[in-house]
Design a protein around this motif. Sequence first.
Motif, PDB file in Angstrom:
ATOM      1  N   GLY A  62      20.510  42.667  33.382  1.00 60.53           N
ATOM      2  CA  GLY A  62      20.649  43.532  34.639  1.00 60.53           C
ATOM      3  C   GLY A  62      21.828  43.102  35.681  1.00 60.53           C
ATOM      4  O   GLY A  62      21.943  43.493  36.743  1.00 60.53           O
ATOM      5  N   PRO A 169      25.023  37.647  42.038  1.00 60.42           N
ATOM      6  CA  PRO A 169      25.576  37.626  43.559  1.00 60.42           C
ATOM      7  C   PRO A 169      24.753  37.411  44.611  1.00 60.42           C
ATOM      8  O   PRO A 169      24.263  38.127  45.352  1.00 60.42           O
ATOM      9  N   SER A 170      23.902  35.997  44.591  1.00 61.37           N
ATOM     10  CA  SER A 170      22.972  35.576  45.577  1.00 61.37           C
ATOM     11  C   SER A 170      23.746  35.416  46.798  1.00 61.37           C
ATOM     12  O   SER A 170      23.149  35.492  47.929  1.00 61.37           O
ATOM     13  N   GLY A 171      24.942  34.962  46.695  1.00 63.84           N
ATOM     14  CA  GLY A 171      25.570  34.693  48.059  1.00 63.84           C
ATOM     15  C   GLY A 171      25.523  33.141  48.408  1.00 63.84           C
ATOM     16  O   GLY A 171      26.127  32.809  49.545  1.00 63.84           O
ATOM     17  N   LYS A 197      28.021  42.372  39.807  1.00 60.90           N
ATOM     18  CA  LYS A 197      27.464  43.402  41.093  1.00 60.90           C
ATOM     19  C   LYS A 197      27.814  43.122  42.171  1.00 60.90           C
ATOM     20  O   LYS A 197      27.362  42.947  43.374  1.00 60.90           O
ATOM     21  N   ALA A 198      29.277  43.026  42.619  1.00 62.29           N
ATOM     22  CA  ALA A 198      30.014  42.452  43.679  1.00 62.29           C
ATOM     23  C   ALA A 198      29.788  43.319  44.892  1.00 62.29           C
ATOM     24  O   ALA A 198      30.182  43.197  46.202  1.00 62.29           O
ATOM     25  N   ASP A 199      29.339  44.936  44.552  1.00 64.37           N
ATOM     26  CA  ASP A 199      29.071  45.643  45.706  1.00 64.37           C
ATOM     27  C   ASP A 199      28.013  45.356  46.836  1.00 64.37           C
ATOM     28  O   ASP A 199      27.630  45.970  47.649  1.00 64.37           O
ATOM     29  N   THR A 200      27.285  44.292  46.143  1.00 62.67           N
ATOM     30  CA  THR A 200      26.051  43.718  47.033  1.00 62.67           C
ATOM     31  C   THR A 200      26.678  43.118  48.488  1.00 62.67           C
ATOM     32  O   THR A 200      25.999  42.723  49.101  1.00 62.67           O
ATOM     33  N   LEU A 201      28.003  42.305  48.154  1.00 64.49           N
ATOM     34  CA  LEU A 201      28.395  41.552  49.245  1.00 64.49           C
ATOM     35  C   LEU A 201      29.319  42.110  49.931  1.00 64.49           C
ATOM     36  O   LEU A 201      30.283  42.786  49.751  1.00 64.49           O
ATOM     37  N   ARG A 267      30.887  54.050  42.304  1.00 60.84           N
ATOM     38  CA  ARG A 267      29.332  54.051  42.685  1.00 60.84           C
ATOM     39  C   ARG A 267      29.321  54.750  43.720  1.00 60.84           C
ATOM     40  O   ARG A 267      29.716  54.457  44.792  1.00 60.84           O
ATOM     41  N   ALA A 274      31.924  53.138  46.324  1.00 55.07           N
ATOM     42  CA  ALA A 274      32.603  51.899  45.780  1.00 55.07           C
ATOM     43  C   ALA A 274      33.402  52.128  44.901  1.00 55.07           C
ATOM     44  O   ALA A 274      32.807  52.428  43.881  1.00 55.07           O
TER      45      ALA A 274
END
Lengths: 429, 359
Positions: A62, A169-171, A197-201, A267, A274
Motif C-alpha cells: 500500500g 510517510p508518518s512524519g 506517498k509524499a503528497d501526504t506531507l 493525482r 499533485a
Amino acid sequence: MLIKLSSNFYFTGGHSRYEAFRKGLQRNLEGYVGFANLPNQVYRKSVKRGFEFTLMVVGESGLGKSTLINSLFLTDLYSKDYPGPSQRIKKTVQVEQSKVLIKEGGVQLTLTIVDTPGFGDAVDNSNCWQPVINYIDSKCEDFLNAESRVNRRQMPDNRVHCCLYFIAPSGHGLKPLDIEFMKRLHDKVNVIPLIAKADTLTPEECQLFKKQIMKEIQEHKIKIYEFPDTEEDEDSKLIRKIKERMPLAVVGSNVVVEVNGRKVRGRQYPWGVAEVENGEHCDFTVLRNMLIRTHMQDLKDVTNNVHYENYRSKKLAAVTCNGVDTSKSKGQLTKSPLAQMEEERREHVMKMKKMETEMEQVFEMKVKEKKQKLKDSEAELERRHEQMKRNLEAQYKELEEKRRQFEEEKANWEAQQRILEQQKLDASK
Amino acid sequence: MSEIVPPEVRPKPAVPAKPSHVAPPASVPHMPPHGPGAGSQGSGGGSTLLGYVGIDTIIEQMRKKTMKTGFDFNIMVVGQSGLGKSTLVNTLFKSQVSRRSSGWSRDDKIPKTVEIKSVSHVIEEGGVKMKLTVIDTPGFGDQINNENCWEPISKYINEQYEKFLKEEVNIARKKRIPDTRVHCCLYFISPTGHSLRQLDVEFMKHLGRAVNIIPVIAKADTLTPEEKTEFKQRVRKELEVCGIEFYPQKEFDEDMEDKSDNDKIREAMPFAVVGSDKEYQVNGKRVLGRKTAWGIVEVENPNHCEFSLLRDFLIRSHLQDLKEVTHNIHYETYRAKRLNDNGGLHPISSSSDTQESNL
C-alpha cells in the motif's frame, strides 16, 4: 607516430616537459591519432550487447511501489491483466521477479523488477528480511559460480543492482522495522531510501521528516548509496542538489490529468492536482534522472566492485579458513582447473547424452504418429476404393439391364418387322 | 453524567446545533410504561391532560443539573505512530488537548512496549463543563513483532471497568462515582488504499466486544476521491466478513428511527479524516487546513474530507449514546462475567487490593 612522439619526448624535452611527464599531466598531441574514437567503439559494442538492470523494491503493502515502477519506466509492468503482488494477499514474505525488455532509441534494456509482497504486513514481522537477504545472496552466488567456470562465455548478470526502500510517510521518523532492514542490507546491496506517498506531507513536514530520517540513518550508521564525487563542475552541482534532498520524497502516478491546459501526470484531488513531474511537488524527476539517466551504470559498478566483492571475499575466506566448503552450495572453487575442466566435460557429455535420448524419444513419438496417420489414410483410401468399385458395379449392372432391355426391344422390333414384311409379301402375292 | 440511571428512562439532552444530515434524536423522553400516557402520545390507557401541567419542564431541570455537575468523556486513540492521532483529537475539540501538546516532544523514541498515557482537560462551552480525557497508546503497532500488542490496551479497559465495579459494590458508595471507563475508541486505519492490515483486524476482533470502536481512515489527503470510495467499501466488506461490529452496533438499535439514522452513518463509515490545527486564508475566510504546493486541504469542507461528519457524529449527536452504550452494555457484560466467575462479589468497605480479571 608513436615512436616519434616518444623520441620527441626524450631528446628534445626540456626540464619542464620531463617534469610534466613525471607528474603524469596531459600531453599535447601533434596530430590526430584517433583514439578519441574509443568511446564510440565501446558504445557500439554495448548497444549491440544490450544492458541489464535489476531493481528491487521493498516496503509495506500500500505504499505505492507498483505505481512508482510503472511511472518510472512509463510502462504498465503491473497492469490489470497481470496484477502486481500488491493485489494479492500474502501470508508470508515472497520474493517475486518480473523481467521485461524495453527498447528506446536503439538501446535495449533487460529490466528485472524484484518485488517483495508481504514485507512488513504480518503482525509479527521478525525476520521478514530473511527471504530478501537469501535472494540477494543466491544471485551473488550464481554469479560467483558462473565466474569460476572455465567456460564463461555467457555470464548473465542477475545480481540486484539497486534496492529502493519505501518509508511510510508518518512524519515522525524511521520505524524499528525500517532501521533493522536497512542495517542488514546496506552492505549487500545499494540501498536508496524513498519517502512514499509524499503528497501526504506539506513542504515543512517533509523537510522535518527528511532531516529526522537522515539523522537516524547516521545515528545507526546505515550506509545508504553514496553518489560518487566527480571533478566536473556541472555534475557536482547536480549531485549536491540530490544529496540535499535525500531521502527522496516521491509520488507515483500514470494517470494523465489536465492542469491549466497542459496535460500532466498526477493525482487529482478536490483541492488541486499533485503533479508527479513537478520538482516543487515531489522529487520524482530527481529519482528518475538519478536512477536511469545518470547513475545506472554507477549503481552497477558499485554492486560489482563493492557489494559483490564483499560477498566473494567472505565466501572464499570461509572456504580457505576451513579447508572445506562449509556451505552446501554447488561451489566448484576447491578443485584445480584441470579437474574442473574434466568435470565440466563430463557434465557437458551428460547433457549431450540426455539431449540425445530426449531427441530420440521425440523422434520415436513422431514416427509413431506418422505411421498412424498413414495407416489411417490408407484405410480411408481403401474404403473409398471399395465404394467406388461398388458404384461402378452398380452402374455396370444398370447398363447391363438397359442393354438387355434394348436387346429385347430390338428383338421385338425385328420380329415385328419380319412379321410386317411377311405380311407385305403375302399381301403382294 | 455519571449517575447510574435505571435502564428504562433514557433521557436524551437537546442538542445545541442541529447537524444538517443527521436527524436530531428525539427530544421527548420516553416515560416509564406504567406512568400516565402524557400529551398527545396516548400509549395505552392514556388520559389526555385538561390543561398545561408542566411535565415537560423536566428537560430544563435536567439541563440545569447537568450544567452544574458537568460530565466526563473518555476517548481513547489507537493506531500506529505518525497517523495523525494527536492532531485529530486537537482538531476535534478545537484545543490543545492531546499528549503531544502537553509537553511530549515530537522526536521521542518509540517505546518498546505499548504504553497507556492519559491526559485530562476540562473544557467549557456555553456553560457546559466537560472533563475530557484523551488516552493515548504510543507504541501500538510500531514494533517489528506486534504479537498481542493489544493486550495492554485490553487490560487498561478492563481495569477501568473493575474500578467502577468496585466503587459500585461498596457499602458506602460515593454520590458520584468518577467515571474513567473508556467511552469510545477511535481506531486509526492506515490509508494504504488496498485493505485492512492483519493487525487492524486482530485488534478490532479482540476489543470490539469490550469497548465502542469507531474506525477512522487517517491522513485521508493521500487518497483521491475514487480511491477513497473503493477503499472504504473494501474495508467495510472486510469488517463484515470478519464479524467485527463497530459503533453504532446494529444489535443495539432500539427503534426504526435509530436504525435509519444509524444505517446512514454506518454506510458512510469509516470516515476518512484529515486533521490540522493551522489556519489558512481561503476565499476570504480563515479555515483549518493543510497547505501543500498544489492546494489547501480544508479540514471542515465536506468535499475534501469527512472530518465534519465525524465531529458531528461523535460530539453533536452520539456523545451521550456512546456513554450509555458503554455503561449499559459493555460494562454490564463485564460485570455479569465478573460476578458469575467469582460466585458473587462481596462488598468492600474501603479500598483494598485490586483483583485483576481479564475479560
